[in-house]
Design an enzyme around this catalytic site. Structure first.
Site, PDB file in Angstrom:
ATOM      1  N   ALA A  22       0.832  -1.204   0.000  1.00 50.45           N
ATOM      2  CA  ALA A  22       0.000   0.000   0.000  1.00 50.45           C
ATOM      3  C   ALA A  22       0.871   1.259   0.000  1.00 50.45           C
ATOM      4  O   ALA A  22       0.565   2.241  -0.697  1.00 50.45           O
ATOM      5  CB  ALA A  22      -0.927  -0.010   1.219  1.00 50.45           C
ATOM      6  N   ARG A  72      16.236  -7.526  14.342  1.00 48.44           N
ATOM      7  CA  ARG A  72      16.417  -6.723  15.543  1.00 48.44           C
ATOM      8  C   ARG A  72      17.845  -6.197  15.449  1.00 48.44           C
ATOM      9  O   ARG A  72      18.788  -6.962  15.322  1.00 48.44           O
ATOM     10  CB  ARG A  72      16.159  -7.556  16.790  1.00 48.44           C
ATOM     11  CG  ARG A  72      14.683  -8.012  16.824  1.00 48.44           C
ATOM     12  CD  ARG A  72      14.142  -8.224  18.216  1.00 48.44           C
ATOM     13  NE  ARG A  72      12.707  -7.961  18.256  1.00 48.44           N
ATOM     14  CZ  ARG A  72      11.749  -8.912  18.235  1.00 48.44           C
ATOM     15  NH1 ARG A  72      12.085 -10.179  18.170  1.00 48.44           N
ATOM     16  NH2 ARG A  72      10.480  -8.575  18.284  1.00 48.44           N
ATOM     17  N   ASP A 127       1.255  -8.371  18.880  1.00 45.82           N
ATOM     18  CA  ASP A 127       0.991  -8.186  20.314  1.00 45.82           C
ATOM     19  C   ASP A 127      -0.158  -7.211  20.614  1.00 45.82           C
ATOM     20  O   ASP A 127      -0.699  -7.213  21.711  1.00 45.82           O
ATOM     21  CB  ASP A 127       2.251  -7.686  21.031  1.00 45.82           C
ATOM     22  CG  ASP A 127       3.442  -8.599  20.802  1.00 45.82           C
ATOM     23  OD1 ASP A 127       3.226  -9.771  20.452  1.00 45.82           O
ATOM     24  OD2 ASP A 127       4.588  -8.143  20.959  1.00 45.82           O
ATOM     25  N   GLN A 255       2.191 -19.098  15.494  1.00 45.95           N
ATOM     26  CA  GLN A 255       1.166 -18.070  15.532  1.00 45.95           C
ATOM     27  C   GLN A 255       1.426 -16.893  14.612  1.00 45.95           C
ATOM     28  O   GLN A 255       0.516 -16.159  14.255  1.00 45.95           O
ATOM     29  CB  GLN A 255       1.154 -17.505  16.950  1.00 45.95           C
ATOM     30  CG  GLN A 255      -0.035 -17.877  17.730  1.00 45.95           C
ATOM     31  CD  GLN A 255       0.121 -17.272  19.085  1.00 45.95           C
ATOM     32  OE1 GLN A 255       0.885 -17.715  19.914  1.00 45.95           O
ATOM     33  NE2 GLN A 255      -0.608 -16.217  19.311  1.00 45.95           N
TER      34      GLN A 255
HETATM   35  P1  ADP Z   1       8.995  -4.449  17.851  1.00 52.23           P
HETATM   36  O1  ADP Z   1       9.086  -3.260  16.972  1.00 52.23           O
HETATM   37  O2  ADP Z   1       8.255  -5.606  17.233  1.00 52.23           O
HETATM   38  O3  ADP Z   1       8.501  -4.099  19.245  1.00 52.23           O
HETATM   39  P2  ADP Z   1      11.739  -4.622  18.915  1.00 52.23           P
HETATM   40  O4  ADP Z   1      11.366  -4.147  20.259  1.00 52.23           O
HETATM   41  O5  ADP Z   1      12.691  -5.740  18.820  1.00 52.23           O
HETATM   42  O6  ADP Z   1      10.485  -5.053  18.024  1.00 52.23           O
HETATM   43  O7  ADP Z   1      12.368  -3.371  18.123  1.00 52.23           O
HETATM   44  C1  ADP Z   1      12.805  -3.520  16.787  1.00 52.23           C
HETATM   45  C2  ADP Z   1      14.033  -2.682  16.555  1.00 52.23           C
HETATM   46  O8  ADP Z   1      13.737  -1.309  16.809  1.00 52.23           O
HETATM   47  C3  ADP Z   1      15.218  -2.984  17.460  1.00 52.23           C
HETATM   48  O9  ADP Z   1      15.993  -4.062  17.015  1.00 52.23           O
HETATM   49  C4  ADP Z   1      16.008  -1.687  17.393  1.00 52.23           C
HETATM   50  O10 ADP Z   1      16.764  -1.619  16.203  1.00 52.23           O
HETATM   51  C5  ADP Z   1      14.888  -0.647  17.332  1.00 52.23           C
HETATM   52  N1  ADP Z   1      14.621  -0.159  18.691  1.00 52.23           N
HETATM   53  C6  ADP Z   1      13.923  -0.766  19.668  1.00 52.23           C
HETATM   54  N2  ADP Z   1      13.934  -0.056  20.817  1.00 52.23           N
HETATM   55  C7  ADP Z   1      14.675   1.038  20.549  1.00 52.23           C
HETATM   56  C8  ADP Z   1      15.088   2.171  21.313  1.00 52.23           C
HETATM   57  N3  ADP Z   1      14.723   2.317  22.602  1.00 52.23           N
HETATM   58  N4  ADP Z   1      15.856   3.105  20.707  1.00 52.23           N
HETATM   59  C9  ADP Z   1      16.205   2.965  19.415  1.00 52.23           C
HETATM   60  N5  ADP Z   1      15.870   1.921  18.653  1.00 52.23           N
HETATM   61  C10 ADP Z   1      15.121   0.979  19.188  1.00 52.23           C
END
Ligand code: ADP
Length: 323
Positions: A22, A72, A127, A255
């Site tokens: 999109a 990540r 989530d 899932q």
């Molecule tokens: P989701 O987005 O599914 O919650 P994550 O928590 O693993 O997944 O975050 C994905 C990516 O976003 C991380 O690997 C990192 O690169 C970036 N990220 C997460 N938290 C932070 C933060 N506090 N500051 C900067 N980058 C972040």
């Protein structure tokens, strides 16, 4: 605005592909060039991007996961890493960025926004724990997959008069578990938001047995203080009097892998176009999400580092329905 980039980050969620499609099609509709960043923030830091045309996003609407890849990325959590990402965007002539992802990803998007990058976030995680949206892309499909498993387990549980502990994903948020428990007719639910001790689970299972139920289903969120394995161990160690024999099933990544259902395809398509609409009107540093039946925006600084609490309504009705 001439060129935008899109990335998917964090845990993959069914519908991410539909959102990429999109964004690409809405961007090209504006006569912009659209680049796809590979593997989330890792690709942004290393400058791994490729142009995406209308045909490049054909045939992906119905596929789970993300064809751009997700990762990540620890580098991005450092200031130097983020500066590298900003430099890579500038070097490739990218004027604005769309970030499709969950909580951590939107926190990262907020940081880029603070460094002057025009960013719009799209709420996508199974989530459903992001503020600024009633529903995230992927949560409904993941819930349906959990329900399919639960329905099957209930069938065999009834045939053998068993209790099943079913662990579902959701990280620190109990939404998926609570919704699966209500929609799957569970006798007990264990979520991170409400501490439930194994003794209480044992009592709920035993009471279901005494009420003459042919089975007992306990849905456990992976992030709960006592997860399914710990609860099962407690039952064994304490020779808990449950009536039923107990089996444990951990659904895990199964899932996340499904093809997105109608709801997630539609939500992803709407949010993808809405993100480009934001860029068109110069509304940056926001998350696009669903509010009621309409699409709304929320500043990323109201979202970053926070999580959406569970709705009190689901918490209230779950125990009523467990009778
Ligand atoms: P989701 O987005 O599914 O919650 P994550 O928590 O693993 O997944 O975050 C994905 C990516 O976003 C991380 O690997 C990192 O690169 C970036 N990220 C997460 N938290 C932070 C933060 N506090 N500051 C900067 N980058 C972040």
């Amino acid at each position: 605005m001439k060129r935008i980039a899109v990335l998917t980050s964090g845990g993959d969620a069914p519908g991410m592909n539909a959102a990429i499609r999109a964004v690409v099609r809405a961007g090209i509709h504006q006569d912009w060039q659209v680049k796809g960043v590979l593997n989330g923030y890792a690709g942004l830091v290393s400058g791994a991007m490729r142009p995406l045309g209308l045909r490049d996003v054909g045939g992906i609407l119905w596929r789970g996961g993300t064809f751009l890849g997700s990762a990540r990325c620890l580098d991005f959590k450092t200031e130097a890493g983020r500066q590298q990402a900003v430099d890579a965007l500038a070097a490739q002539g990218v004027d604005a960025l769309v970030v499709i992802g969950g909580n951590g990803s939107q926190t990262g998007a907020h940081m880029l926004s603070q460094m002057g990058v025009p960013v719009v976030g799209i709420a996508s995680t199974i989530d459903n724990d992001l503020l600024g949206t009633d529903m995230t892309i992927g949560a409904t499909t993941a819930l349906n997959i959990a329900l399919e498993a639960i329905d099957r387990l209930k069938t065999t549980a009834s045939s053998h008069r068993r209790a099943f502990l079913v662990e579902v994903m959701g990280r620190d948020c109990g939404y998926l578990a609570l919704a699966a428990a209500i929609a799957g007719g569970a006798e007990c639910v264990v979520i991170p938001e409400v501490e439930t001790r194994p003794e209480e689970v044992a009592a709920a299972v035993h009471e279901a047995y005494m009420r003459g139920k042919p089975h007992a289903l306990v849905v456990v969120a992976e992030g709960a203080k006592f997860d399914a394995a710990e609860i099962a161990r407690h039952f064994v160690d304490n020779k808990a009097d449950l009536g039923f024999g107990v089996r444990t099933t951990i659904l895990g990544h199964v899932q996340r892998g499904g093809n997105p259902g109608a709801y997630d395809r539609l939500l992803a398509s709407r949010l993808g176009v809405a993100a480009v609409d934001c860029l068109v009107r110069g509304e940056f540093g926001v998350l696009v999400g669903l509010r009621g039946h309409t699409i709304g925006t929320t500043p990323l600084d109201e979202i970053a580092g926070r999580t959406k609490p569970l709705g009190p309504e689901l918490l209230r009705i779950a125990p009523i329905l467990q009778a």
